[in-house]
Design a protein around this motif. Structure first.
Motif, mmCIF file in Angstrom:
data_model
loop_
_atom_site.group_PDB
_atom_site.id
_atom_site.type_symbol
_atom_site.label_atom_id
_atom_site.label_comp_id
_atom_site.label_asym_id
_atom_site.label_seq_id
_atom_site.Cartn_x
_atom_site.Cartn_y
_atom_site.Cartn_z
ATOM 1 N N PHE A 62 42.727 46.987 53.739
ATOM 2 C CA PHE A 62 43.423 45.948 54.507
ATOM 3 C C PHE A 62 44.677 45.479 53.765
ATOM 4 C CE2 PHE A 62 44.205 41.477 55.433
ATOM 5 C CZ PHE A 62 44.337 41.507 56.813
ATOM 6 N N CYS A 63 44.521 45.172 52.480
ATOM 7 C CA CYS A 63 45.669 44.690 51.694
ATOM 8 C C CYS A 63 46.738 45.768 51.565
ATOM 9 C CB CYS A 63 45.194 44.251 50.310
ATOM 10 S SG CYS A 63 44.122 42.791 50.326
ATOM 11 N N GLY A 64 46.309 47.016 51.366
ATOM 12 C CA GLY A 64 47.277 48.113 51.249
ATOM 13 C C GLY A 64 48.040 48.332 52.539
ATOM 14 N N ALA A 65 47.309 48.311 53.670
ATOM 15 C CA ALA A 65 47.967 48.487 54.964
ATOM 16 C C ALA A 65 48.917 47.332 55.259
ATOM 17 C CB ALA A 65 46.921 48.613 56.059
ATOM 18 N N ALA A 66 48.480 46.106 54.960
ATOM 19 C CA ALA A 66 49.327 44.942 55.196
ATOM 20 C C ALA A 66 50.600 45.009 54.349
ATOM 21 C CB ALA A 66 48.556 43.663 54.887
ATOM 22 N N PHE A 67 50.462 45.405 53.098
ATOM 23 C CA PHE A 67 51.631 45.517 52.224
ATOM 24 C C PHE A 67 52.596 46.592 52.732
ATOM 25 C CE2 PHE A 67 53.776 47.349 48.511
ATOM 26 C CZ PHE A 67 54.379 46.211 47.997
ATOM 27 N N ALA A 68 52.031 47.732 53.171
ATOM 28 C CA ALA A 68 52.876 48.815 53.684
ATOM 29 C C ALA A 68 53.635 48.384 54.937
ATOM 30 C CB ALA A 68 52.022 50.046 53.987
ATOM 31 N N ILE A 69 52.949 47.669 55.846
ATOM 32 C CA ILE A 69 53.600 47.206 57.078
ATOM 33 C C ILE A 69 54.698 46.191 56.767
ATOM 34 C CG2 ILE A 69 53.224 45.905 59.208
ATOM 35 C CD1 ILE A 69 50.422 47.165 59.323
ATOM 36 N N MET A 70 54.401 45.250 55.864
ATOM 37 C CA MET A 70 55.412 44.245 55.504
ATOM 38 C C MET A 70 56.608 44.877 54.814
ATOM 39 S SD MET A 70 53.207 40.879 54.333
ATOM 40 C CE MET A 70 52.194 41.747 53.130
ATOM 41 N N THR A 71 56.345 45.858 53.954
ATOM 42 C CA THR A 71 57.443 46.549 53.278
ATOM 43 C C THR A 71 58.320 47.290 54.274
ATOM 44 O OG1 THR A 71 56.056 46.837 51.315
ATOM 45 C CG2 THR A 71 58.014 48.221 51.479
ATOM 46 N N PHE A 72 57.690 47.967 55.237
ATOM 47 C CA PHE A 72 58.450 48.670 56.270
ATOM 48 C C PHE A 72 59.293 47.698 57.085
ATOM 49 C CE2 PHE A 72 58.587 49.811 60.790
ATOM 50 C CZ PHE A 72 59.363 50.962 60.733
ATOM 51 N N ASN A 73 58.680 46.566 57.488
ATOM 52 C CA ASN A 73 59.421 45.578 58.281
ATOM 53 C C ASN A 73 60.614 45.013 57.521
ATOM 54 O OD1 ASN A 73 57.688 45.882 60.449
ATOM 55 N ND2 ASN A 73 56.375 44.163 59.877
ATOM 56 N N ASN A 74 60.438 44.815 56.223
ATOM 57 C CA ASN A 74 61.551 44.316 55.414
ATOM 58 C C ASN A 74 62.639 45.367 55.242
ATOM 59 O OD1 ASN A 74 60.559 41.717 54.989
ATOM 60 N ND2 ASN A 74 59.352 42.338 53.213
ATOM 61 N N ASP A 75 62.225 46.629 55.088
ATOM 62 C CA ASP A 75 63.213 47.703 54.906
ATOM 63 C C ASP A 75 64.109 47.855 56.122
ATOM 64 O OD1 ASP A 75 62.369 48.254 52.370
ATOM 65 O OD2 ASP A 75 61.080 49.940 52.925
ATOM 66 N N VAL A 76 63.533 47.791 57.315
ATOM 67 C CA VAL A 76 64.329 47.979 58.543
ATOM 68 C C VAL A 76 64.786 46.648 59.124
ATOM 69 C CG1 VAL A 76 63.140 50.136 59.077
ATOM 70 C CG2 VAL A 76 62.258 47.998 60.012
ATOM 71 N N ASN A 77 64.405 45.543 58.449
ATOM 72 C CA ASN A 77 64.843 44.201 58.852
ATOM 73 C C ASN A 77 64.435 43.884 60.294
ATOM 74 O OD1 ASN A 77 65.963 41.761 58.325
ATOM 75 N ND2 ASN A 77 68.066 42.499 58.049
ATOM 76 N N VAL A 78 63.145 44.027 60.579
ATOM 77 C CA VAL A 78 62.630 43.812 61.929
ATOM 78 C C VAL A 78 62.842 42.369 62.384
ATOM 79 C CG1 VAL A 78 60.522 43.748 63.321
ATOM 80 C CG2 VAL A 78 60.938 45.656 61.780
ATOM 81 N N THR A 79 62.702 41.418 61.473
ATOM 82 C CA THR A 79 62.857 40.003 61.840
ATOM 83 C C THR A 79 64.241 39.714 62.408
ATOM 84 O OG1 THR A 79 61.298 39.383 60.088
ATOM 85 C CG2 THR A 79 62.686 37.640 61.002
ATOM 86 N N ASP A 80 65.283 40.198 61.724
ATOM 87 C CA ASP A 80 66.642 39.975 62.213
ATOM 88 C C ASP A 80 66.906 40.716 63.519
ATOM 89 O OD1 ASP A 80 67.100 38.374 60.063
ATOM 90 O OD2 ASP A 80 68.196 39.887 58.892
ATOM 91 N N VAL A 81 66.312 41.908 63.658
ATOM 92 C CA VAL A 81 66.482 42.667 64.905
ATOM 93 C C VAL A 81 65.871 41.908 66.075
ATOM 94 C CG1 VAL A 81 65.831 44.772 66.119
ATOM 95 C CG2 VAL A 81 66.575 44.903 63.744
ATOM 96 N N PHE A 82 64.663 41.367 65.885
ATOM 97 C CA PHE A 82 64.020 40.595 66.946
ATOM 98 C C PHE A 82 64.847 39.343 67.285
ATOM 99 C CE2 PHE A 82 59.385 42.177 66.270
ATOM 100 C CZ PHE A 82 59.718 43.347 66.918
ATOM 101 N N LYS A 83 65.364 38.675 66.252
ATOM 102 C CA LYS A 83 66.170 37.478 66.501
ATOM 103 C C LYS A 83 67.420 37.813 67.303
ATOM 104 C CE LYS A 83 64.732 34.694 62.516
ATOM 105 N NZ LYS A 83 65.167 34.064 61.251
#
Length: 208
Positions: free
Chosen positions: A110-131
Motif C-alpha cells: 500500500f505504501c509503495g503504491a501510494a508513493f509511486a502514484i504521488m511521485t507520478f502525479n508530481n512528475d506530470v504536475n496533475v494538480t496544476d493540470v486539473f486546476k
C-alpha cells in the motif's frame, strides 16, 4: 502381455514426508487399475536429511524403478524429464505469524503504491493540470477538491481493480491475474535454473 503406464510428472512438487512415492510427484494412468495402484505406491526416493531442501531428479530413474518392479511394463512419460522434489519438514501452521506477514506485506504494498502514484502525479504536475482544466471549463479558480479530483481518485481505484482482475475473493473473469502470471513465471524460471545448475555441476562447467 505388456501393459502401458502413462506418467505425467510435475516440474516441482512440495512434500512433507521422507518416503516419497510416485503418486506424490506424478499422475499415473494404466488400463489395469491394479498395476496403476501398484505404480502409485512405488517408493521413488527416501530423504535422509532433516533440512528443508530441493532435490533434482530425473524421470529415467523413475522408469528404471518401474521396470525393476515389473519388467512387462511399457512406460510412456508425457510429463517432465527433470523434476524437483521440494522437501519441507512437517510442522503445524502458525496462523498468528501468517497473519502478521500478510498484514506487513499489505502495508508495504500500500505504501509503495501510494508513493509511486504521488511521485507520478508530481512528475506530470496533475494538480496544476486539473486546476487549469477546471478554470477553463468552469470559468473560476479551483479549490483543489473538485469533480476532477474525485473522478480521478475513483477511476484510479477502479483501474487498479480492473487491471489486477481481483478484489478480495471476487474475480472479474476467469483469466489469471497479472500477479498470478508473474508468480508462475518466477516459479518456472526458478525451477529451470535449479535443473540447469544441477546439470552444469555434474558436467563440471558450473559458473559459480
Amino acid at each position: 502381455m505388456s501393459k502401458t503406464v502413462y506418467l505425467n510428472i510435475s516440474q516441482i512438487t512440495e512434500v512433507h514426508h521422507k518416503e516419497v512415492q510416485l503418486k506424490d510427484v506424478a499422475d499415473v494412468y494404466c488400463d489395469d487399475s491394479a498395476i496403476m495402484n501398484k505404480c502409485n505406491a512405488l517408493r521413488i526416493k527416501t530423504i535422509h536429511s532433516d533440512k528443508n531442501k530441493r532435490y533434482i531428479e530425473n524421470a529415467l530413474d523413475v522408469i528404471k524403478k518401474l521396470i525393476e518392479m515389473d519388467s512387462t511394463l511399457q512406460i510412456n512419460n508425457v510429463g517432465e524429464v527433470d523434476y524437483i522434489i521440494d522437501y519441507h519438514k512437517a510442522k503445524k501452521p502458525n496462523w498468528v505469524w501468517q497473519w502478521i506477514k500478510t498484514i506487513f506485506v499489505c502495508i508495504i504494498c500500500f505504501c509503495g503504491a501510494a508513493f509511486a502514484i504521488m511521485t507520478f502525479n508530481n512528475d506530470v504536475n496533475v494538480t496544476d493540470v486539473f486546476k487549469e482544466i477546471y478554470r477553463i471549463i468552469m470559468k473560476q479558480e479551483s479549490s483543489g477538491f473538485t469533480i476532477l479530483e474525485v473522478s480521478y481518485s475513483i477511476g484510479l481505484a477502479l483501474g487498479i481493480v480492473g487491471f489486477f482482475n481481483h478484489f478480495a475473493k471476487l474475480k472479474i473473469n476467469t483469466d489469471p491475474t497479472p500477479l498470478e502470471v508473474e508468480m508462475r513465471l518466477y516459479e518456472d524460471n526458478v525451477s529451470k535454473t535449479l535443473i540447469q545448475n544441477e546439470g552444469r555441476k555434474e558436467s563440471d562447467i558450473d559458473v559459480s
